[in-house]
Design an enzyme around this catalytic site. Sequence first.
Site, PDB file in Angstrom:
ATOM      1  N   GLU A 184       0.806  -1.026   0.201  1.00  0.00           N
ATOM      2  CA  GLU A 184       0.242   0.132  -0.306  1.00  0.00           C
ATOM      3  C   GLU A 184       0.815   1.085  -0.338  1.00  0.00           C
ATOM      4  O   GLU A 184       1.080   1.668   0.892  1.00  0.00           O
ATOM      5  CB  GLU A 184      -0.532   0.517   1.151  1.00  0.00           C
ATOM      6  CG  GLU A 184      -1.953   1.141   1.678  1.00  0.00           C
ATOM      7  CD  GLU A 184      -2.987   1.301   2.691  1.00  0.00           C
ATOM      8  OE1 GLU A 184      -2.290   0.549   3.211  1.00  0.00           O
ATOM      9  OE2 GLU A 184      -3.753   2.673   2.207  1.00  0.00           O
ATOM     10  N   LYS A 237      -2.806  -1.746  -3.077  1.00  0.00           N
ATOM     11  CA  LYS A 237      -3.432  -1.129  -2.537  1.00  0.00           C
ATOM     12  C   LYS A 237      -3.263   0.122  -2.386  1.00  0.00           C
ATOM     13  O   LYS A 237      -1.956   0.526  -2.244  1.00  0.00           O
ATOM     14  CB  LYS A 237      -3.468  -1.247  -0.367  1.00  0.00           C
ATOM     15  CG  LYS A 237      -4.829  -0.246  -0.398  1.00  0.00           C
ATOM     16  CD  LYS A 237      -5.500  -1.241   0.998  1.00  0.00           C
ATOM     17  CE  LYS A 237      -5.808   0.087   1.664  1.00  0.00           C
ATOM     18  NZ  LYS A 237      -6.483  -0.580   3.032  1.00  0.00           N
TER      19      LYS A 237
END
Length: 354
Positions: free
Chosen positions: A184, A227
């Site tokens: 992420e 992400k």
Amino acid sequence: MTTSLPNTSALNDIARALVAPRKGILAADESVPTAGKRLAPVGLENNEENRRLYRDLFFTTKGIGDYLSGVILFEETIGHKANDGTPFPQLLAEHGVIPGIKVDKGTVALAGFADEVITEGIDGLRERLQLFAKQGMKFAKWRAVILIDEKKGLPSEPCMRSNAGLLARYAALCQEAGIVPIIEPEVLYDKGNHSIEVAEQVTTAVLERVFEVVEAHRVDRSGLILKTSMVLAAQGFDGAQSTPEEVAAATLRCYKASVPADVGGIVFLSGGQSAEMATVNLAAVNALRAKENASAKSGLQGAAPYPWEISFSYGRGLQGEALEIWAGKEENKQAAQAEFLKRLQSVSKARDGK
Ligand code: 13P
């Protein structure tokens, strides 16, 4: 210690299950300080029992398994139980939801680069991952934070590169332990005043660097989940906020330029967008993705330009409204859970472009 190659198809199976049609991930992994930031506005003290009650609200909502593929837990929550005594990991398994774990230890200032941060938690991670795997955790999350400030020339190259390096090392360690890494790199939307064009340029640059190092570290891309933030103008941008159509076009352009086709799946964070905005923008991205994939298929090009499933992994975007209604009061719990379920239903439709 194991250094054998991961069972790639098992990792890919988990990754694909996490981005299954209609479903996405609940990011219920707020660290202790972040949980405090969520609880304070509704007048709740940040203690262990209130954090447990906060998780209980969402995990005991009936029907979540229809919309959630997975839930990201915070370490403390693995050992916690629902009000009826069921351990949370067991409760999630009963809903058919895959349990995951946030493994980074948050950010600290990047030495030499005022305003920028680097994520900690790599020391001892191999041993922690082995323990998490034994506790039944199937996937993990590591969040890197990228701030845009054009006047100051941010993000700096060292910030992007150091964070990319850590994401790749973390991902390799996860796969060694049989755990699917969510990588992420969050480009902040709720700080700064940049335009959507700048967000696109920076997000593309960040993802290019991330995938360059992921490749170098021999990470199996089909067994990881990316992400990211959506590509959009900052909350503090002077001009108009980005429309869903603009967000969809810029985000897909960015992915096409920087995300390899064999990545196991992509999910968005909500990043401080309102729940409604995060829902409508997700719908726009998936509607455009479906349209362009279909027209490529019917045309001469053949291959879908956007091969990945694109879903959600929201924290605030799923929990915010219900938290406000609940405010720590048992008598509000039912109404709060109904609101949570309603939001899950809309986000699930949005995940399929509706
Ligand atoms: P938000 O959706 O609230 O941004 O949280 C998602 C997340 O996991 C951030 O790390």
